[in-house]
Design a protein around this motif. Structure first.
Motif, PDB file in Angstrom:
ATOM      1  N   GLY A 154      46.292  49.820  20.886  1.00 25.58           N
ATOM      2  CA  GLY A 154      44.941  50.360  20.911  1.00 25.58           C
ATOM      3  C   GLY A 154      44.056  49.638  21.903  1.00 25.58           C
ATOM      4  N   ALA A 155      43.198  48.775  21.399  1.00 30.08           N
ATOM      5  CA  ALA A 155      42.133  48.199  22.212  1.00 30.08           C
ATOM      6  C   ALA A 155      42.624  47.346  23.373  1.00 30.08           C
ATOM      7  N   ALA A 156      43.772  46.690  23.228  1.00 29.38           N
ATOM      8  CA  ALA A 156      44.277  45.825  24.302  1.00 29.38           C
ATOM      9  C   ALA A 156      45.280  46.531  25.205  1.00 29.38           C
ATOM     10  N   SER A 157      45.831  47.639  24.746  1.00 29.71           N
ATOM     11  CA  SER A 157      46.838  48.364  25.516  1.00 29.71           C
ATOM     12  C   SER A 157      46.177  49.127  26.666  1.00 29.71           C
ATOM     13  N   LEU A 158      46.836  49.151  27.828  1.00 26.35           N
ATOM     14  CA  LEU A 158      46.257  49.773  29.017  1.00 26.35           C
ATOM     15  C   LEU A 158      46.520  51.275  29.020  1.00 26.35           C
ATOM     16  N   LEU A 159      46.091  51.923  27.964  1.00 24.32           N
ATOM     17  CA  LEU A 159      46.211  53.371  27.826  1.00 24.32           C
ATOM     18  C   LEU A 159      45.134  54.070  28.653  1.00 24.32           C
ATOM     19  N   PRO A 160      45.392  55.302  29.070  1.00 25.75           N
ATOM     20  CA  PRO A 160      44.421  56.004  29.923  1.00 25.75           C
ATOM     21  C   PRO A 160      43.322  56.694  29.126  1.00 25.75           C
ATOM     22  N   ASP A 161      42.703  55.944  28.203  1.00 27.50           N
ATOM     23  CA  ASP A 161      41.667  56.561  27.378  1.00 27.50           C
ATOM     24  C   ASP A 161      40.372  55.768  27.378  1.00 27.50           C
ATOM     25  N   GLY A 162      40.241  54.845  28.338  1.00 29.38           N
ATOM     26  CA  GLY A 162      39.007  54.076  28.385  1.00 29.38           C
ATOM     27  C   GLY A 162      39.159  52.791  29.167  1.00 29.38           C
ATOM     28  N   THR A 163      38.081  52.039  29.221  1.00 27.98           N
ATOM     29  CA  THR A 163      38.044  50.778  29.964  1.00 27.98           C
ATOM     30  C   THR A 163      38.696  49.668  29.141  1.00 27.98           C
ATOM     31  N   ARG A 164      39.454  48.809  29.825  1.00 27.61           N
ATOM     32  CA  ARG A 164      40.146  47.714  29.158  1.00 27.61           C
ATOM     33  C   ARG A 164      39.951  46.414  29.932  1.00 27.61           C
ATOM     34  N   PRO A 165      39.877  45.280  29.233  1.00 28.48           N
ATOM     35  CA  PRO A 165      39.904  43.992  29.932  1.00 28.48           C
ATOM     36  C   PRO A 165      41.324  43.709  30.412  1.00 28.48           C
ATOM     37  N   ALA A 166      41.433  43.139  31.596  1.00 32.46           N
ATOM     38  CA  ALA A 166      42.750  42.882  32.180  1.00 32.46           C
ATOM     39  C   ALA A 166      42.707  41.633  33.043  1.00 32.46           C
ATOM     40  N   VAL A 167      43.882  41.079  33.269  1.00 35.14           N
ATOM     41  CA  VAL A 167      44.073  40.047  34.281  1.00 35.14           C
ATOM     42  C   VAL A 167      44.612  40.782  35.502  1.00 35.14           C
ATOM     43  N   LEU A 168      43.817  40.841  36.544  1.00 37.90           N
ATOM     44  CA  LEU A 168      44.120  41.690  37.691  1.00 37.90           C
ATOM     45  C   LEU A 168      44.667  40.866  38.853  1.00 37.90           C
ATOM     46  N   TRP A 169      45.909  41.182  39.227  1.00 42.28           N
ATOM     47  CA  TRP A 169      46.554  40.579  40.384  1.00 42.28           C
ATOM     48  C   TRP A 169      46.386  41.505  41.586  1.00 42.28           C
ATOM     49  N   THR A 170      46.024  40.935  42.719  1.00 46.24           N
ATOM     50  CA  THR A 170      46.003  41.661  43.984  1.00 46.24           C
ATOM     51  C   THR A 170      46.888  40.896  44.951  1.00 46.24           C
ATOM     52  N   ILE A 171      47.995  41.496  45.311  1.00 48.89           N
ATOM     53  CA  ILE A 171      48.998  40.834  46.158  1.00 48.89           C
ATOM     54  C   ILE A 171      49.172  41.666  47.426  1.00 48.89           C
ATOM     55  N   ASP A 172      48.835  41.092  48.552  1.00 47.52           N
ATOM     56  CA  ASP A 172      49.017  41.770  49.828  1.00 47.52           C
ATOM     57  C   ASP A 172      50.391  41.433  50.391  1.00 47.52           C
ATOM     58  N   LEU A 173      51.071  42.450  50.885  1.00 47.73           N
ATOM     59  CA  LEU A 173      52.408  42.302  51.445  1.00 47.73           C
ATOM     60  C   LEU A 173      52.384  42.668  52.922  1.00 47.73           C
ATOM     61  N   ASP A 174      53.274  42.055  53.687  1.00 48.01           N
ATOM     62  CA  ASP A 174      53.411  42.470  55.076  1.00 48.01           C
ATOM     63  C   ASP A 174      54.311  43.703  55.150  1.00 48.01           C
ATOM     64  N   ALA A 175      54.617  44.153  56.354  1.00 53.49           N
ATOM     65  CA  ALA A 175      55.389  45.381  56.523  1.00 53.49           C
ATOM     66  C   ALA A 175      56.801  45.263  55.970  1.00 53.49           C
ATOM     67  N   ASP A 176      57.303  44.038  55.791  1.00 58.07           N
ATOM     68  CA  ASP A 176      58.633  43.821  55.240  1.00 58.07           C
ATOM     69  C   ASP A 176      58.623  43.636  53.727  1.00 58.07           C
ATOM     70  N   GLY A 177      57.437  43.663  53.122  1.00 62.03           N
ATOM     71  CA  GLY A 177      57.345  43.496  51.679  1.00 62.03           C
ATOM     72  C   GLY A 177      57.228  42.066  51.217  1.00 62.03           C
ATOM     73  N   SER A 178      56.975  41.135  52.132  1.00 64.64           N
ATOM     74  CA  SER A 178      56.792  39.734  51.747  1.00 64.64           C
ATOM     75  C   SER A 178      55.314  39.469  51.483  1.00 64.64           C
ATOM     76  N   PRO A 179      54.979  38.689  50.451  1.00 61.51           N
ATOM     77  CA  PRO A 179      53.573  38.432  50.127  1.00 61.51           C
ATOM     78  C   PRO A 179      52.899  37.571  51.183  1.00 61.51           C
ATOM     79  N   THR A 180      51.652  37.914  51.487  1.00 62.93           N
ATOM     80  CA  THR A 180      50.851  37.132  52.431  1.00 62.93           C
ATOM     81  C   THR A 180      49.675  36.460  51.734  1.00 62.93           C
ATOM     82  N   THR A 181      48.986  37.155  50.821  1.00 63.98           N
ATOM     83  CA  THR A 181      47.897  36.555  50.054  1.00 63.98           C
ATOM     84  C   THR A 181      47.965  37.047  48.625  1.00 63.98           C
ATOM     85  N   THR A 182      47.476  36.198  47.738  1.00 63.73           N
ATOM     86  CA  THR A 182      47.492  36.516  46.308  1.00 63.73           C
ATOM     87  C   THR A 182      46.137  36.177  45.704  1.00 63.73           C
ATOM     88  N   ASP A 183      45.622  37.068  44.891  1.00 61.71           N
ATOM     89  CA  ASP A 183      44.386  36.821  44.157  1.00 61.71           C
ATOM     90  C   ASP A 183      44.591  37.240  42.709  1.00 61.71           C
TER      91      ASP A 183
END
Length: 546
Positions: A154-183
């Motif tokens: 329910g409240a913690a599950s990332l279901l498509p029925d509303g806003t949820r708190p999350a730990v959000l990773w943003t990982i940029d990859l180069d053209a070969d799929g290797s990570p360059t930056t991580t947030d």
């Protein structure tokens, strides 16, 4: 013996059946739900599985669901990003949601993880119960969740029925799929679609998927190639799965029957797993960089801007962490595998690595399937390795991943992931981890080892019970199978995998008393076998060469 690949999916309490194309493996006197319930209840009792949540835990969960707390300040608003989830169709405890996009010279992976710490107060009754349960357990008749369903489904599950708190990773990859930056940062997110593996695979195969989803294949294939380059290993071994029988239209039949099936993972599942693996590796790198002030040059985000990594270490030398580690296989184990390959007539030149050989095998060929089953023995020995005060352990890598790695992407279903998320967030901020994380760090490995052991025993026990129940009225009948394992010291004892039904069980030549005095079994060969025992009460099934 090698580890059986097993998956148990929850279903209603029902009798048993095996799937077509062979005639239904249903006893002439169909079993009622009661014996199955009794056997599964006995298994849970033997394993000490907790079932009902205490009232005070349920009350805390209800309050937390209504008013999640904000740990570490206001979360970043990422509700404009159209996240989606990819899971089995009936899953409702959704830990991860993703969004994939192109960049001028590569890709951006946004991976949101359920923020369980927003709902579980350290030291509370809810926290203590999670430490008692350790993992979510799956039985054919019910699921034993790590957290109360009001949170986990329910409240913690990332279901498509509303806003949820999350730990959000943003990982940029180069053209070969290797990570360059991580947030990584806390965020509010909103999933737009709950997708299932089969539907995703159909869209990707047909070329009809829109770009965020279409990139799952593109990025997944790149990450699989990077795994090859690292020397990582992914075993493509079909799973034995207990499922509720489905109707011709793919929906649940609801006619009181179960099936035991072999299930080969879809490519889309592997690509999805690569995103999770990428995140676990990024988290480990971030934690280690923070602890030592050094890294592999992939870049570490500071948390100041989504995806805006610093590109350099931010270590303080005072970091803490917990890693998922697996030592390299000892020479003796690899030597045994080479002997097995020779017995199975599999060509393994000395200049070819173990990882390269694995990728060349076809699990649909009996000799290859037997070898792949044997390879699972090299993956034993994984554990959790904590450290603190910048004292990085000697072993930081997971041999199958071929890189540092941590479990951080399934906090709704696995206790340690909540702690790994907090450690990564602290590392990204250049700060010390919360005291409640440090206080639990030393006891987590033993607790996780016990929980993982119990989960494995539950899965194997469920399949053993269902196999015995399915076969109980067929003692004396003949079946076709393949010998997938032979004991080294007692070659008259081994494991046979039937072609149909989906049963993997013990086989003994000789007198059947377990003394291994019979004719050596032909490893990797097809064999006609006779069922000699099927006892649901003891969950024992035994075959002998016909």
């Amino acid at each position: 013996m090698p580890r059986r690949q097993i998956r148990v999916t929850g279903a209603a309490e029902t009798p048993l059946r095996t799937p077509p194309p062979t005639p239904p493996l249903t006893a002439p006197r169909p079993p009622t739900p009661a014996p199955l319930r009794a056997a599964l209840r006995t298994l849970r009792n033997e394993l000490g599985v907790p079932e009902e949540f205490p009232p005070e835990v349920l009350a805390e969960a209800e309050r937390a669901a209504r008013e999640p707390r904000s740990a570490g300040g206001p979360p970043h608003d990422a509700t404009d990003i159209p996240f989606f989830t990819v899971d089995p169709p009936t899953s409702t405890d959704l830990d991860q949601a993703m969004h994939l996009s192109r960049r001028p010279h590569g890709y951006r992976v946004r991976y949101a993880i359920a923020d369980v710490a927003a709902f579980v107060v350290p030291g509370s009754a809810l926290d203590a119960e999670a430490h008692r349960r350790v993992t979510t357990l799956y039985f054919p008749d019910e699921k034993i969740p790590l957290h109360p369903p009001v949170l986990s489904e329910g409240a913690a599950s990332l279901l498509p029925d509303g806003t949820r708190p999350a730990v959000l990773w943003t990982i940029d990859l180069d053209a070969d799929g290797s990570p360059t930056t991580t947030d990584v940062r806390r965020a509010l997110i909103r999933s737009r679609a709950k997708l299932a593996y089969e539907g995703v695979q159909r869209q990707l195969d047909a070329g009809t998927a829109e770009e965020p989803l279409a990139l799952l294949k593109e990025i997944g294939l790149l990450r699989e190639q990077r795994e090859v380059d690292r020397g990582g290993i992914s075993l493509n071994v079909p799973e034995q799965e207990i499922v509720e029988r489905t109707a011709p239209d793919g929906t649940r039949a609801h006619d009181g029957t179960y099936e035991l099936v072999y299930r080969a993972p879809l490519p889309a599942e592997g690509w999805n797993a690569q995103i999770s693996l990428l995140t676990g590796m990024a988290a480990a790198e971030l934690i280690l960089t923070h602890a030592t002030g050094t890294g592999t040059g992939t870049g570490v985000g500071t948390g100041a801007g989504a995806g805006a990594g610093t590109g350099t270490g931010i270590g303080t030398g005072l970091g803490a962490g917990i890693l998922r580690t697996l030592p390299a296989a000892p020479d003796g184990a690899v030597g045994r595998l080479r002997r097995t390959a020779y017995a199975l007539r599999i060509d393994w030149p000395h200049h070819v690595s173990y990882a390269s050989l694995i990728r060349s095998l076809d699990p649909h060929r009996p000799h290859h399937a037997a070898f792949l089953q044997e390879c699972t023995t090299l993956l034993r020995g994984a554990g959790y390795t904590p450290f603190r005060d910048g004292a990085v352990p000697a072993l930081t890598t997971h041999a199958a991943v071929a890189a540092p790695y941590t479990h951080c992407t399934a906090p709704l279903r696995r206790l340690v992931d909540r702690y790994a998320c907090e450690l990564a967030l602290a590392a990204a901020a250049g700060a010390a981890p919360p005291e409640w994380v440090l206080a639990a760090l030393d006891e987590l490995p033993a607790r996780m080892a016990e929980g993982t052991r119990r989960a494995g025993q539950a899965e194997r026990g469920c399949v053993d019970i269902v196999e015995a129940a399915l076969l109980r009225d067929r003692v004396g009948e003949l079946f076709d199978g393949t010998v997938v394992d032979v004991q080294e010291r007692e070659p008259g004892i081994g494991t046979v995998q039937l072609e149909n039904p989906a049963v993997v069980a013990r086989i003994e030549s000789g007198d059947g008393n377990g003394n291994g005095n019979g004719t050596p079994l032909p490893l990797g060969e097809r064999l006609r076998v006779r069922l000699t025992r099927a006892d649901p009460g003891t969950a024992k099934v035994l075959f002998a060469p016909a």
